[in-house]
Design an enzyme around this catalytic site. Structure first.
Site, PDB file in Angstrom:
ATOM      1  N   LYS A 173      -3.978  -8.753   2.111  1.00 49.64           N
ATOM      2  CA  LYS A 173      -5.326  -9.346   1.377  1.00 49.64           C
ATOM      3  C   LYS A 173      -4.792  -9.621  -0.124  1.00 49.64           C
ATOM      4  O   LYS A 173      -4.310  -8.729  -0.739  1.00 49.64           O
ATOM      5  CB  LYS A 173      -6.333  -8.372   1.597  1.00 49.64           C
ATOM      6  CG  LYS A 173      -7.753  -8.888   0.990  1.00 49.64           C
ATOM      7  CD  LYS A 173      -8.722  -7.717   0.645  1.00 49.64           C
ATOM      8  CE  LYS A 173      -8.613  -7.467  -0.949  1.00 49.64           C
ATOM      9  NZ  LYS A 173      -8.854  -8.593  -1.911  1.00 49.64           N
ATOM     10  N   GLU A 248       1.686   1.120  -5.997  1.00 52.08           N
ATOM     11  CA  GLU A 248       2.243   0.628  -7.297  1.00 52.08           C
ATOM     12  C   GLU A 248       1.028   0.693  -8.314  1.00 52.08           C
ATOM     13  O   GLU A 248       0.281  -0.408  -8.067  1.00 52.08           O
ATOM     14  CB  GLU A 248       2.982  -0.559  -7.144  1.00 52.08           C
ATOM     15  CG  GLU A 248       4.220  -0.610  -6.419  1.00 52.08           C
ATOM     16  CD  GLU A 248       5.119   0.299  -6.728  1.00 52.08           C
ATOM     17  OE1 GLU A 248       5.262   0.533  -8.100  1.00 52.08           O
ATOM     18  OE2 GLU A 248       6.147   0.963  -6.039  1.00 52.08           O
ATOM     19  N   CYS A 282       1.814  -5.421 -15.421  1.00 55.54           N
ATOM     20  CA  CYS A 282       1.798  -3.788 -15.345  1.00 55.54           C
ATOM     21  C   CYS A 282       2.913  -3.107 -16.091  1.00 55.54           C
ATOM     22  O   CYS A 282       2.961  -2.027 -16.493  1.00 55.54           O
ATOM     23  CB  CYS A 282       1.732  -3.306 -13.899  1.00 55.54           C
ATOM     24  SG  CYS A 282       3.356  -3.870 -13.082  1.00 55.54           S
ATOM     25  N   GLU A 384      -5.472   2.423 -19.663  1.00 56.75           N
ATOM     26  CA  GLU A 384      -4.964   0.886 -19.514  1.00 56.75           C
ATOM     27  C   GLU A 384      -5.958  -0.033 -19.825  1.00 56.75           C
ATOM     28  O   GLU A 384      -6.946  -0.134 -19.196  1.00 56.75           O
ATOM     29  CB  GLU A 384      -4.490   1.092 -17.889  1.00 56.75           C
ATOM     30  CG  GLU A 384      -3.573  -0.558 -17.898  1.00 56.75           C
ATOM     31  CD  GLU A 384      -3.469  -0.801 -16.338  1.00 56.75           C
ATOM     32  OE1 GLU A 384      -4.078  -0.297 -15.391  1.00 56.75           O
ATOM     33  OE2 GLU A 384      -2.283  -0.962 -16.010  1.00 56.75           O
TER      34      GLU A 384
HETATM   35  P1  NDP Z   1      -7.549  -3.346  -8.258  1.00 55.29           P
HETATM   36  O1  NDP Z   1      -7.362  -2.239  -8.102  1.00 55.29           O
HETATM   37  O2  NDP Z   1      -8.779  -3.700  -8.901  1.00 55.29           O
HETATM   38  O3  NDP Z   1      -7.196  -4.598  -7.173  1.00 55.29           O
HETATM   39  C1  NDP Z   1      -6.042  -4.736  -6.395  1.00 55.29           C
HETATM   40  C2  NDP Z   1      -6.273  -4.991  -4.985  1.00 55.29           C
HETATM   41  O4  NDP Z   1      -6.883  -4.160  -4.294  1.00 55.29           O
HETATM   42  C3  NDP Z   1      -7.088  -6.145  -5.038  1.00 55.29           C
HETATM   43  O5  NDP Z   1      -6.684  -6.928  -3.924  1.00 55.29           O
HETATM   44  C4  NDP Z   1      -8.350  -5.896  -4.644  1.00 55.29           C
HETATM   45  O6  NDP Z   1      -9.157  -6.758  -3.940  1.00 55.29           O
HETATM   46  C5  NDP Z   1      -8.007  -4.802  -3.608  1.00 55.29           C
HETATM   47  N1  NDP Z   1      -8.988  -3.383  -3.615  1.00 55.29           N
HETATM   48  C6  NDP Z   1     -10.136  -3.288  -4.629  1.00 55.29           C
HETATM   49  N2  NDP Z   1     -10.868  -2.023  -4.015  1.00 55.29           N
HETATM   50  C7  NDP Z   1     -10.426  -2.064  -2.958  1.00 55.29           C
HETATM   51  C8  NDP Z   1     -10.623  -0.811  -1.877  1.00 55.29           C
HETATM   52  N3  NDP Z   1     -11.677   0.000  -2.027  1.00 55.29           N
HETATM   53  N4  NDP Z   1      -9.841  -0.630  -0.908  1.00 55.29           N
HETATM   54  C9  NDP Z   1      -8.854  -1.597  -0.637  1.00 55.29           C
HETATM   55  N5  NDP Z   1      -8.558  -2.776  -1.397  1.00 55.29           N
HETATM   56  C10 NDP Z   1      -9.149  -2.980  -2.698  1.00 55.29           C
HETATM   57  O7  NDP Z   1      -6.484  -4.004  -9.223  1.00 55.29           O
HETATM   58  P2  NDP Z   1      -6.611  -5.218 -10.046  1.00 55.29           P
HETATM   59  O8  NDP Z   1      -6.468  -6.513  -9.019  1.00 55.29           O
HETATM   60  O9  NDP Z   1      -7.415  -5.338 -11.237  1.00 55.29           O
HETATM   61  O10 NDP Z   1      -5.049  -5.491 -10.848  1.00 55.29           O
HETATM   62  C11 NDP Z   1      -4.533  -4.884 -11.956  1.00 55.29           C
HETATM   63  C12 NDP Z   1      -4.230  -3.617 -11.732  1.00 55.29           C
HETATM   64  O11 NDP Z   1      -2.951  -3.671 -11.092  1.00 55.29           O
HETATM   65  C13 NDP Z   1      -3.856  -2.871 -13.122  1.00 55.29           C
HETATM   66  O12 NDP Z   1      -4.140  -1.441 -13.285  1.00 55.29           O
HETATM   67  C14 NDP Z   1      -2.292  -3.031 -13.237  1.00 55.29           C
HETATM   68  O13 NDP Z   1      -1.625  -2.016 -13.960  1.00 55.29           O
HETATM   69  C15 NDP Z   1      -1.952  -2.833 -11.773  1.00 55.29           C
HETATM   70  N6  NDP Z   1      -0.688  -3.254 -11.403  1.00 55.29           N
HETATM   71  C16 NDP Z   1       0.452  -2.360 -11.056  1.00 55.29           C
HETATM   72  C17 NDP Z   1       1.667  -2.990 -10.762  1.00 55.29           C
HETATM   73  C18 NDP Z   1       2.777  -2.004 -10.482  1.00 55.29           C
HETATM   74  O14 NDP Z   1       3.797  -2.615  -9.794  1.00 55.29           O
HETATM   75  N7  NDP Z   1       2.796  -0.885 -10.710  1.00 55.29           N
HETATM   76  C19 NDP Z   1       1.721  -4.538 -10.708  1.00 55.29           C
HETATM   77  C20 NDP Z   1       0.896  -5.324 -11.284  1.00 55.29           C
HETATM   78  C21 NDP Z   1      -0.500  -4.639 -11.503  1.00 55.29           C
HETATM   79  P3  NDP Z   1     -10.399  -7.570  -5.041  1.00 55.29           P
HETATM   80  O15 NDP Z   1      -9.514  -7.966  -6.121  1.00 55.29           O
HETATM   81  O16 NDP Z   1     -10.638  -8.903  -4.116  1.00 55.29           O
HETATM   82  O17 NDP Z   1     -11.481  -6.578  -5.596  1.00 55.29           O
END
Ligand code: NDP
Length: 480
Positions: A173, A248, A282, A384
């Protein structure tokens, strides 16, 4: 208006509910496509398809799997311009950045794991003189891959490629905020001849279809990249089912500049590590720790350079920064800037939303922002923000730099700038970060372990780490 489709059992299909979500271009604020609002029924179809495909895919030779992954890599290459444009429109990032970073890396992910699988090996242990043990690594079965919006295709493929390479079937997803390149990837997978059901993409809301993937009994592992709060929900859903989980998560990365650093190199790279992709990586260094004796000089030069950065239409080659990903995210970033002022911070440059003229007049733009004067322990320096905002913090000596660097709940990445090798090693050993760059930033070698400690995650991706995550180990002992 384009209707995106799910990719289930080798076909592009509409969501069974017939419901869709608006897909907004963040540079213009306009809805330009509709995304399936998938639910349990769509997931059930995807799980059924993956279950049927698994026995055959798991038994397909590594050479054959490799050939298919390499075909996907080369199709990404031949569609690179189209994908880069799609990524820019979907995410708001400058198209030139998507061309040099996101899309080449998506292809590299398939290429890397398509070739890595040919070099996979397992250990054997001779138990003198009575037995020999060997380790067998088998694909897990059906695995879930959930990725965020900041580097959409880059991070999506970073999970899918190793999972497929070792013989799993995948239910993936992408973020509902940036689904377009994942959708285009499903077309390329069909063209590459990926057998039906091996990869299934279900689009939709995280709290709905994402949560269903995390809770599904037949999905035996989850590889997740996203925010720390979401990571917690995935861990909570997976724990009672004893799922394998890789997380991650977020970061609040320190960028430490010692007085003996190569000043120009530190300055130029810090501009990139602060504001690349509008600060939505990130690994960006959102806290710049500067040794007191060069603090003022570094601050002044840094601010001068930041003031020249162009925020503009992502499709213009002259734009250094494009739009942030959504209106909601723009508001979150601006709220943090307000909070920084309430906490006593002084805005040295930026601090405002940017309103452009013409095509992008309704887009979500934020000026690159530099703040000083904040305590290292205030919310602005602990939480963050994930936008084009950095905070400058002075330090006296090595011990103080280490203490400040380690004082947040996060532990993803850190940068150290010094010409003194012993200092670099000493500090690197004491930092609580999974990834440390000395005199550089985002210099990646895909073989290295990638991930964070503390609230930045659990487990590591990259190289053989990912291949191992996506396999189940068995030890087999033979008495001689
Ligand atoms: P989110 O945690 O909001 O979303 C990440 C993914 O999880 C999306 O596909 C989202 O779907 C999905 N999601 C949201 N809620 C749920 C749930 N309850 N169960 C399962 N899946 C869910 O993160 P962001 O998209 O806002 O991304 C930014 C974040 O990602 C920042 O905190 C950043 O630091 C982190 N990040 C970490 C990296 C690493 O390698 N450590 C690399 C890049 C980013 P939807 O968007 O459709 O709601």
């Amino acid at each position: 208006m384009q209707y995106l489709k799910n990719y289930i059992n080798g076909e592009l299909v509409a969501p069974l509910s017939g419901q869709y979500i608006d897909n907004v271009n963040p540079a213009t604020g306009e809805v330009y496509a509709l995304i399936p609002d998938s639910d349990e029924q769509d997931l059930a179809l995807a799980v059924e398809a993956a279950k049927s495909a698994f026995p055959s895919w798991a038994n397909t030779s590594a050479e054959e799997r490799s050939k298919i992954l390499l075909r996907i890599a080369s199709l990404i290459d031949s569609n690179a311009d189209r994908l880069a444009l799609a990524e820019s429109i979907d995410n708001g990032k400058p198209v030139h950045l998507a061309k040099v970073m996101d899309i080449p890396r998506a292809s590299a992910n398939f290429h890397f794991y398509g070739t890595a699988i040919l070099h996979e090996y397992s250990e054997s242990h001779f138990t003198t003189p009575i037995a020999i043990n060997y380790t067998l690594r088998k694909p897990i079965g059906i695995v879930g891959c959930i990725s965020p919006w900041n580097l959409p295709l880059y991070l999506f493929t970073w999970k899918i490629a190793p999972a497929l390479a070792v013989g799993n079937c995948v239910i993936a997803k992408p973020s509902e905020i940036t689904p377009m390149t994942a959708y285009l990837l499903s077309e390329l997978c069909i063209e590459a001849g990926l057998p039906k059901g091996v990869l299934n993409l279900v689009h939709g809301y995280g709290h709905k279809i994402g949560q269903s993937i995390a809770e599904n009994h037949e999905i035996q592992a989850i590889s997740f990249t996203g925010g720390t709060a979401t990571g917690k929900k995935i861990a909570l859903a997976g724990a009672p089912l004893f799922k394998k989980i890789s997380l991650e998560l977020g970061g609040k990365n320190p960028n430490i500049i010692f007085a003996d650093a190569n000043f120009e190199a530190a300055l130029t790279t810090s501009i990139r590590s602060s504001f690349a992709n509008q600060g939505q990586i990130c690994l960006c260094g959102s806290r710049i720790l500067i040794q007191q004796s060069i603090y003022e000089r570094f601050r002044d030069e840094f601010v001068k350079k930041v003031a020249t950065l162009q925020v503009g239409d992502p499709l213009n080659v002259s734009s250094d920064l494009g739009a942030v990903v959504s209106k909601q995210h723009q508001e979150k970033v601006l709220d943090y800037i307000k909070l920084a002022q309430e906490e006593g911070g002084k805005i040295l440059v930026g601090g405002n939303k940017v309103i452009l003229e013409g095509r992008c007049e309704n887009g979500f733009f934020v000026a690159p922002t530099v703040i000083e004067g904040l305590s290292a322990y205030c919310r602005t320096n602990q939480e963050e923000i994930f936008g084009p905002v950095v905070s400058l913090i002075p330090f006296e000596d090595e011990q103080e730099a280490i203490a400040l660097a380690n004082c947040t709940p996060y532990g993803l990445a850190a940068m150290i700038w010094t010409e003194n090798l012993p200092t670099a090693h000493r500090v690197a050993h004491q930092l609580q970060s999974g990834i440390i760059w000395i005199n550089c930033w985002l210099l990646r070698d895909l073989r290295t372990p990638f991930g964070g400690m503390k609230n930045s995650g659990l487990g590591r991706e990259g190289g053989f780490e990912a291949l191992r995550f996506f396999t189940e180990e068995k030890n087999i002992c033979i008495k001689l």
